[in-house]
Enzyme design. Structure first.
Site, PDB file in Angstrom:
ATOM      1  CG  ASP A   9       2.851  -0.817 -11.639  1.00  0.00           C
ATOM      2  OD1 ASP A   9       2.438  -0.809 -10.541  1.00  0.00           O
ATOM      3  OD2 ASP A   9       3.989  -0.439 -12.076  1.00  0.00           O
ATOM      4  CG  LEU A  10       1.210   4.823  -9.452  1.00  0.00           C
ATOM      5  CD1 LEU A  10       0.107   5.778  -9.997  1.00  0.00           C
ATOM      6  CD2 LEU A  10       1.057   5.173  -7.765  1.00  0.00           C
ATOM      7  CG  ASP A  11       5.345   3.938  -7.986  1.00  0.00           C
ATOM      8  OD1 ASP A  11       5.033   4.790  -8.058  1.00  0.00           O
ATOM      9  OD2 ASP A  11       5.174   2.923  -6.840  1.00  0.00           O
ATOM     10  CB  THR A  17       6.985   7.415  -9.121  1.00  0.00           C
ATOM     11  OG1 THR A  17       5.922   6.607  -9.659  1.00  0.00           O
ATOM     12  CG2 THR A  17       6.067   8.707  -9.012  1.00  0.00           C
ATOM     13  CE  LYS A  45      12.333   0.117 -13.108  1.00  0.00           C
ATOM     14  NZ  LYS A  45      12.454   0.443 -14.659  1.00  0.00           N
ATOM     15  N   GLY A  46       8.318  -3.051  -8.598  1.00  0.00           N
ATOM     16  CA  GLY A  46       7.031  -3.777  -8.092  1.00  0.00           C
ATOM     17  C   GLY A  46       7.173  -4.287  -6.829  1.00  0.00           C
ATOM     18  NE  ARG A  49       7.463   2.198   1.946  1.00  0.00           N
ATOM     19  CZ  ARG A  49       6.482   2.725   2.601  1.00  0.00           C
ATOM     20  NH1 ARG A  49       6.725   3.198   3.682  1.00  0.00           N
ATOM     21  NH2 ARG A  49       5.502   3.116   2.150  1.00  0.00           N
ATOM     22  CB  SER A 114       0.006   0.397  -7.067  1.00  0.00           C
ATOM     23  OG  SER A 114       1.052   0.985  -6.467  1.00  0.00           O
ATOM     24  CB  ALA A 115       3.907  -2.771  -4.791  1.00  0.00           C
ATOM     25  CB  SER A 116       3.032   2.439  -4.165  1.00  0.00           C
ATOM     26  OG  SER A 116       3.389   3.760  -3.581  1.00  0.00           O
ATOM     27  CG  ASN A 118       3.858   6.514  -0.564  1.00  0.00           C
ATOM     28  OD1 ASN A 118       3.454   7.289   0.509  1.00  0.00           O
ATOM     29  ND2 ASN A 118       5.147   5.938  -0.698  1.00  0.00           N
ATOM     30  CE  LYS A 145       1.992  -4.966  -8.514  1.00  0.00           C
ATOM     31  NZ  LYS A 145       2.083  -3.860  -9.307  1.00  0.00           N
ATOM     32  CD  GLU A 169       3.313  -4.334 -12.839  1.00  0.00           C
ATOM     33  OE1 GLU A 169       4.545  -4.054 -13.026  1.00  0.00           O
ATOM     34  OE2 GLU A 169       2.873  -4.433 -11.867  1.00  0.00           O
ATOM     35  CG  ASP A 170       7.152  -0.366 -14.227  1.00  0.00           C
ATOM     36  OD1 ASP A 170       6.543  -0.742 -13.529  1.00  0.00           O
ATOM     37  OD2 ASP A 170       8.259   0.399 -13.754  1.00  0.00           O
TER      38      ASP A 170
HETATM   39  C1  BG6 Z   1       6.060  -0.140  -6.299  1.00  0.00           C
HETATM   40  C2  BG6 Z   1       7.258   0.286  -6.770  1.00  0.00           C
HETATM   41  O1  BG6 Z   1       5.140   0.310  -7.071  1.00  0.00           O
HETATM   42  O2  BG6 Z   1       5.922   0.057  -5.006  1.00  0.00           O
HETATM   43  C3  BG6 Z   1       8.536  -0.302  -5.809  1.00  0.00           C
HETATM   44  O3  BG6 Z   1       7.629  -0.286  -8.054  1.00  0.00           O
HETATM   45  C4  BG6 Z   1       8.200   0.336  -4.426  1.00  0.00           C
HETATM   46  O4  BG6 Z   1       9.695   0.385  -6.246  1.00  0.00           O
HETATM   47  C5  BG6 Z   1       6.742  -0.291  -4.170  1.00  0.00           C
HETATM   48  O5  BG6 Z   1       8.994  -0.309  -3.328  1.00  0.00           O
HETATM   49  C6  BG6 Z   1       6.385  -0.112  -2.634  1.00  0.00           C
HETATM   50  O6  BG6 Z   1       5.880   1.476  -2.738  1.00  0.00           O
HETATM   51  P1  BG6 Z   1       5.903   2.421  -1.407  1.00  0.00           P
HETATM   52  O7  BG6 Z   1       5.605   3.673  -2.064  1.00  0.00           O
HETATM   53  O8  BG6 Z   1       4.812   1.979  -0.601  1.00  0.00           O
HETATM   54  O9  BG6 Z   1       7.122   2.391  -0.656  1.00  0.00           O
HETATM   55 MG    MG Z   2       5.828  -0.194 -11.528  1.00  0.00          MG
END
Ligand code: BG6
Ligand code: MG
Length: 218
Positions: A9-11, A17, A45-46, A49, A114-116, A118, A145, A169-170
């Site tokens: 996982d990333l964040d 972050t 977390k995870g 958005r 990662s779910a992000s 970014n 997730k 994973e966190d």
């Molecule tokens: C996860 C974070 O990695 O990504 C969440 O733990 C976040 O907090 C999710 O909402 C989505 O990220 P982003 O950067 O696309 O808004």
């Molecule tokens: Mg995470």
């Protein structure tokens, strides 16, 4: 094939972050008159958005138009992007490079799950993008997730069968996703929160190189 794959996982696992997501969600919730606690943050977390905003609105019993919903999502991300703008290698969490380098030395496949949306930008900022054989992020999945999609996609990309994959994973949602994917789940964080994981460590500093070597031979 007996190769073991490692999915990160990333964040909150690779980079620090999670605190920026927390700040941005807290400011947004408070601006709507909704309280936002650290405990509620654990549940985000995870989580994607969109789902995060749905949960916050639910906690505050608020209904808003689709237009306003989209505007709030943009607002949250803009604040988050301001926090990460000046990010560099110093925000890589302790001992992450040691573990990544150990895996690379042993030719273990490494993926990001990662779910992000970014994720790629952040990995570039901290100069870790080249360490990954595959990246699956919030732009690549349709189900967030705790659905296992992000991890099963990552496993496919590194060509490792799910039960030969190890996930770091966190988040509770991420641990649940890894277990649903039939992978070994390693929690990075607090034992009382991540109790569904197979192993739990406070940080990578607590994970010995011997432990990782054993996982490689699983
Ligand atoms: C996860 C974070 O990695 O990504 C969440 O733990 C976040 O907090 C999710 O909402 C989505 O990220 P982003 O950067 O696309 O808004
Ligand atoms: Mg995470």
């Amino acid at each position: 094939m007996n190769t073991v794959g490692f999915i990160f996982d990333l964040d909150g696992v690779i980079v620090d972050t999670a605190k920026y997501h927390f700040l941005a969600w807290k400011n947004l919730a408070n601006s709507l008159g909704i309280d936002f606690s650290k405990e509620q943050n654990e549940q985000l977390k995870g989580v994607s958005r969109i789902r995060s905003l749905e949960k916050i609105l639910g906690w505050g019993n608020k209904t808003i138009s689709q237009e306003k919903f989209e505007a709030l999502l943009d607002e949250k991300n803009e604040e988050y992007l301001r926090y990460i703008e000046s990010m560099d290698e110093s925000e890589i969490l302790p001992d992450v490079p040691r573990i990544l380098n150990l895996l690379l030395e042993n030719n273990s496949p490494i993926a990001l799950g990662s779910a992000s949306k970014n994720a790629r930008a952040i990995l570039k900022k901290v100069d870790l993008i080249d360490k990954f054989n595959a990246i699956v992020d919030g732009n690549d999945v349709t189900k967030a997730k705790p659905d296992p999609e992000v991890f099963t996609n990552a496993a496919e990309k590194i060509k490792v069968i799910p039960n030969k994959c190890v996930v770091f994973e966190d988040s509770v949602a991420g641990i649940q996703a890894a277990k649903k994917a039939n992978m070994l789940a390693i929690g990075i964080g607090e034992k009382d929160i991540l109790h569904e994981a197979d192993h739990i460590f406070k940080s990578f500093e607590e994970i010995s190189s011997e432990f990782i070597t054993k996982l490689m031979k699983n």
